[in-house]
Design an enzyme around this catalytic site. Structure first.
Site, PDB file in Angstrom:
ATOM      1  CB  ILE A 217      -0.966   0.028   1.198  1.00  0.00           C
ATOM      2  CG1 ILE A 217      -1.906  -1.176   1.170  1.00  0.00           C
ATOM      3  CG2 ILE A 217      -1.791   1.316   1.182  1.00  0.00           C
ATOM      4  CD1 ILE A 217      -2.887  -1.233   2.332  1.00  0.00           C
ATOM      5  N   GLY A 218       1.910   1.258   0.830  1.00  0.00           N
ATOM      6  CA  GLY A 218       2.789   2.420   0.892  1.00  0.00           C
ATOM      7  C   GLY A 218       3.422   2.739  -0.452  1.00  0.00           C
TER       8      GLY A 218
ATOM      9  CG  HIS B 135     -12.694  -1.159   7.048  1.00  0.00           C
ATOM     10  ND1 HIS B 135     -13.329  -1.170   5.832  1.00  0.00           N
ATOM     11  CD2 HIS B 135     -11.419  -1.561   6.807  1.00  0.00           C
ATOM     12  CE1 HIS B 135     -12.476  -1.554   4.903  1.00  0.00           C
ATOM     13  NE2 HIS B 135     -11.306  -1.809   5.474  1.00  0.00           N
TER      14      HIS B 135
END
Length: 314
Positions: free
Chosen positions: A15-16, A177
């Protein structure tokens, strides 16, 4: 010459790295890519800078293992933590990632107390709560990436069901979530027409929409099961970028995010996914939807799940 915003990414995994690439392509600001693994952020930064030259982007990307390099950041996105693996729920990660998040929070407080912070690390609603409490930052500066991603999945599945462009679909997903999230068909539209009205027109059925709602709840788990060694990263990164851009450009955009509630929806001192307006002040307003009795029951159940997880870390 106007100075670029400074955007720090805590965690240089899938993701980073994707976040850094998207930020560079959109030229949203200069990037600091942080990770505890030596060489990883530095190597990815070099690769990303070389990719950026092809796109004609002059954004600077720096890789580091030193938190001091995030000093003075305008915005921070946190992905650091253990990712989900097959058979794991988001909640199984809670113990390990709580420790990681507390450490991140201390460094954010020390080096970038004025930054707008977006948390992606799971279990999301707990991790963003830990970030707020451990950092002491104002709650309007700290939010979690949840509803934008969940709504994007709901949008896709609705577009497939009605055979329309995803650009015609606008959906709403509330709550934690996790598996108890609450996709709201009543507050979801195709070109402005509510889903219940489209069902009455014979364009779909309640049964099909319920299946789509279940698929939305399991959207992340389906990807984990297929990847086997990790979790989704393209869609979470794209979702966080939309939130980041709303802040940096003062767009006053309404997005569903994990926001700190102080009585809204009858919830106190918790982070839960609700519509908020994001601008240069961070969270400008929490938008309270009028829920039916059934919707409120589902929402309250989701909130209870978040409360239970919070209790395990206190």
């Amino acid at each position: 010459m106007k100075k670029n915003p400074k955007i720090s990414l805590i965690g240089s995994g899938n993701i980073g790295g994707t976040l850094a690439h998207l930020i560079s392509l959109r030229e949203l600001g200069d990037i600091v890519l942080f990770d505890v693994a030596e060489g990883v952020p530095q190597g990815k930064a070099l690769d990303l800078m070389q990719a950026s030259t092809i796109a004609g982007s002059d954004i600077k990307i720096t890789g580091t293992n030193d938190y001091k390099d995030i000093e003075g950041s305008d915005a921070i996105i946190i992905t650091a933590g253990l990712p989900r693996k097959p058979g794991m729920s988001r909640d199984d990660l809670i113990s390990i990632n709580t420790g990681i998040m507390k450490n991140v929070a201390e460094n954010v407080k020390k080096y970038a107390p004025d930054a707008f912070v977006i948390v992606i690390t799971n279990p999301l609603d707990v991790m963003v709560y830990v970030m707020l409490k451990a950092s002491g930052l104002p709650h309007n500066q700290v939010i979690g990436m949840a509803g934008v991603l969940d709504s994007s999945r709901f949008n896709l599945f609705l577009a497939e069901e009605f055979k329309v462009s995803v650009s015609n679909v606008n959906s709403t997903v509330l709550g934690g979530h996790g598996d108890a999230m609450v996709p709201l068909a009543r507050y979801s539209t195709i070109s402005g027409i509510p889903i219940p009205d489209l069902i009455k027109m014979g364009l779909s059925s309640n049964e099909n929409i319920e299946k789509i709602i279940d698929r939305t709840r399991n959207g992340g788990g389906d990807i984990v099961a297929l990847l086997k060694t990790g979790s989704a990263y393209y869609a979470p990164a794209a979702s966080a970028i939309e939130m980041l851009e709303a802040y940096l450009k003062d767009k006053r955009q309404m997005l569903t995010c994990a926001a700190y509630l102080q009585g809204e929806y009858g919830v106190h001192d918790l982070y839960v996914g609700v519509p908020i307006i994001i601008g240069k002040e961070g969270v400008i307003k929490v938008v309270e939807l009028q829920l039916t009795k059934e919707e409120k029951t589902l929402f309250d159940k989701s909130v209870e799940g978040v409360k239970t997880l919070i209790e395990t870390i206190q």
